[in-house]
Design a protein around this motif. Structure first.
Motif, short mmCIF file in Angstrom:
data_model
loop_
_atom_site.label_atom_id
_atom_site.label_comp_id
_atom_site.label_asym_id
_atom_site.label_seq_id
_atom_site.Cartn_x
_atom_site.Cartn_y
_atom_site.Cartn_z
N ILE A 220 0.82 -1.25 -0.18
CA ILE A 220 -0.06 0.02 0.05
C ILE A 220 0.94 1.32 0.00
O ILE A 220 0.59 2.30 -0.53
N ALA A 221 1.90 1.44 0.89
CA ALA A 221 2.84 2.40 1.14
C ALA A 221 3.46 2.78 -0.41
O ALA A 221 3.22 3.89 -0.78
N TRP B 163 3.43 1.01 12.41
CA TRP B 163 4.91 1.24 11.98
C TRP B 163 5.62 2.49 12.42
O TRP B 163 6.79 2.60 12.57
N TRP B 164 5.01 3.46 12.70
CA TRP B 164 5.47 4.80 12.94
C TRP B 164 5.63 4.96 14.65
O TRP B 164 6.44 5.74 14.91
N TYR B 165 5.65 3.86 15.36
CA TYR B 165 5.47 3.88 16.93
C TYR B 165 6.81 4.59 17.55
O TYR B 165 6.53 5.09 18.55
N GLU B 166 7.78 4.19 16.81
CA GLU B 166 9.31 4.61 17.51
C GLU B 166 9.37 6.09 17.17
O GLU B 166 10.52 6.75 17.76
N TYR B 167 8.87 6.63 16.13
CA TYR B 167 8.98 7.99 15.80
C TYR B 167 8.82 9.07 16.89
O TYR B 167 7.59 9.22 17.53
N LYS B 168 9.64 9.68 17.26
CA LYS B 168 9.53 10.75 18.43
C LYS B 168 9.13 10.33 19.58
O LYS B 168 8.57 10.94 20.54
N ASP C 219 13.42 6.22 17.48
CA ASP C 219 13.40 7.04 16.40
C ASP C 219 13.66 6.50 15.20
O ASP C 219 14.16 7.22 14.16
N ALA C 220 13.38 5.21 14.89
CA ALA C 220 13.84 4.67 13.79
C ALA C 220 12.57 3.29 13.47
O ALA C 220 11.83 3.07 14.40
N PRO C 221 12.70 2.92 12.21
CA PRO C 221 11.61 1.77 11.85
C PRO C 221 11.69 0.47 12.91
O PRO C 221 12.68 0.13 13.23
N ALA D 4 12.15 -1.26 6.29
CA ALA D 4 11.71 0.22 6.37
C ALA D 4 10.85 0.55 5.11
O ALA D 4 11.17 1.89 4.82
N VAL D 5 10.29 -0.17 4.46
CA VAL D 5 9.57 0.12 3.09
C VAL D 5 8.35 1.17 3.58
O VAL D 5 8.37 2.10 2.84
N VAL D 6 7.70 1.00 4.29
CA VAL D 6 6.68 1.91 4.65
C VAL D 6 7.14 3.34 5.27
O VAL D 6 6.80 4.33 4.90
N TRP D 7 7.97 3.15 6.20
CA TRP D 7 8.75 4.37 6.70
C TRP D 7 9.48 5.10 5.62
O TRP D 7 9.31 6.32 5.70
N ASN D 8 10.11 4.66 4.62
CA ASN D 8 10.57 5.23 3.46
C ASN D 8 9.59 5.81 2.73
O ASN D 8 10.02 6.87 1.81
#
Length: 323
Positions: free
Chosen positions: A83-84, A106-111, A117-119, A127-131
């Motif tokens: 989907i991403a 998937w974003w849970y560790e962001y901030k 702060d990583a995938p 890190a397909v979705v993250w990127n």
């Protein structure tokens, strides 16, 4: 505001139907018989004693739908990498992506305070979705909307209360973009409380999902049935306590109402979304709802023996069935 709904099944169809009825410009990315029915007859929603049909723009190709102001992804975790990449034609420079899904996102560790702060490799391999989407676009969403696709093009909401979608930023701020999205959702007749502690909202729901959904798949029982049997009830409560301890290791305190959780009358006859996926032979959200709790528990030195056993049985059942 033009809103794109990605994965217009039970929850996505419910939201799309409400938004369209309220006059919001909705673009739905769907597929298969559900898409065919929506195109031919419109999208029908049954909720709280009402039934209505709305016409929505729908396609299985994001390029047909074009750029939108907000994307709401209601698809399950296993589908997110595909989907991403697929939704890129719908993304403008600042289009936020509301992640309306169960489990740890998937974003849970962001901030996250104290986080990486990583995938998360477990949830987003490579890190397909993250990127592809970018964590800066992410808006958290905790779903309280028991629903099911009764037949292609027809979504049935099975709770007496209105469906609700708790929204929050990964950095716990109360942003203008979140408030604007919440306003549109609420004006369409749904709940959209805004929280400044999105991760706590996620864990509150996760304790419920992790303690009921896997057992539902293993036993075929409804949520009420699990509470009516003292033995399965004991297992659900043990899993809740294990997950509660893991949440606490992240600085998140989640209270368990023992009396309410043990009362069968407080549970519905709803078949959980994981059990619905099993019924339909679709991949289940085992990683985001079960295994990620085990991972975080091990990292914090917290034992999760009951969840470990249930996870092993669930994983083997999925493996043997090829889903």
């Amino acid at each position: 505001m033009r809103i794109g709904i990605i994965g217009a099944g039970a929850v996505g169809g419910f939201m799309a139907g409400h938004l369209a009825r309220a006059g919001t410009d909705v673009a739905v990315l769907a597929r298969g018989p559900h898409l065919a029915a929506i195109r031919e007859k419109g999208l029908t929603v049954e909720s709280q004693g009402e039934t209505w049909t709305s016409q929505v723009t729908a396609s299985d190709k994001a390029a047909d739908l074009g750029e939108v102001d907000v994307i709401v992804v209601t698809a399950k975790g296993p589908a997110l990498p595909v989907i991403a990449e697929a939704i890129q034609p719908m993304l403008g420079a600042d289009t936020p992506v509301v992640c309306a899904m169960n489990g740890i996102p998937w974003w849970y560790e962001y901030k996250r305070a104290g986080g990486t702060d990583a995938p998360i490799e477990r949830l987003d391999p490579g890190a397909v979705v993250w990127n592809a989407i970018g964590p800066q676009r992410a808006i958290g969403c905790m779903i309280d909307c028991p629903a099911a696709v009764a037949e292609p093009g027809f979504v049935r909401h099975v709770a007496p209360r209105k469906g609700s979608f708790t929204l929050g930023e990964p950095d716990n701020t109360e942003s203008d973009r979140v408030k604007a999205i919440a306003k549109v959702i609420e004006e369409a007749g749904m709940g959209a409380p805004v929280t400044t502690n999105m991760r706590r909202a996620i864990w509150i729901k996760l304790l419920v999902n992790a303690s009921r959904s896997p057992l539902g798949v293993l036993t075929g029982s409804t949520e009420r049935g699990l509470a009516e049997n003292p033995e399965t009830l004991a297992v659900t409560m043990a899993i809740m306590r294990e997950a509660q301890a893991v949440a606490a290791s992240h600085g998140i305190e989640v209270r368990i109402d023992q009396d309410r959780q043990s009362d069968p009358s407080q549970r519905s006859l709803h078949r959980s979304s994981m059990l619905q996926d099993w019924d339909l032979g679709r991949p289940m959200e085992i990683d985001g709802i079960v295994r990620i709790i085990q991972d975080y528990g091990r990292s914090a030195g917290i034992a999760t023996p009951v969840l470990d056993t249930v996870s092993a049985l669930l994983g083997e059942k999925a493996r043997a069935a090829g889903v």
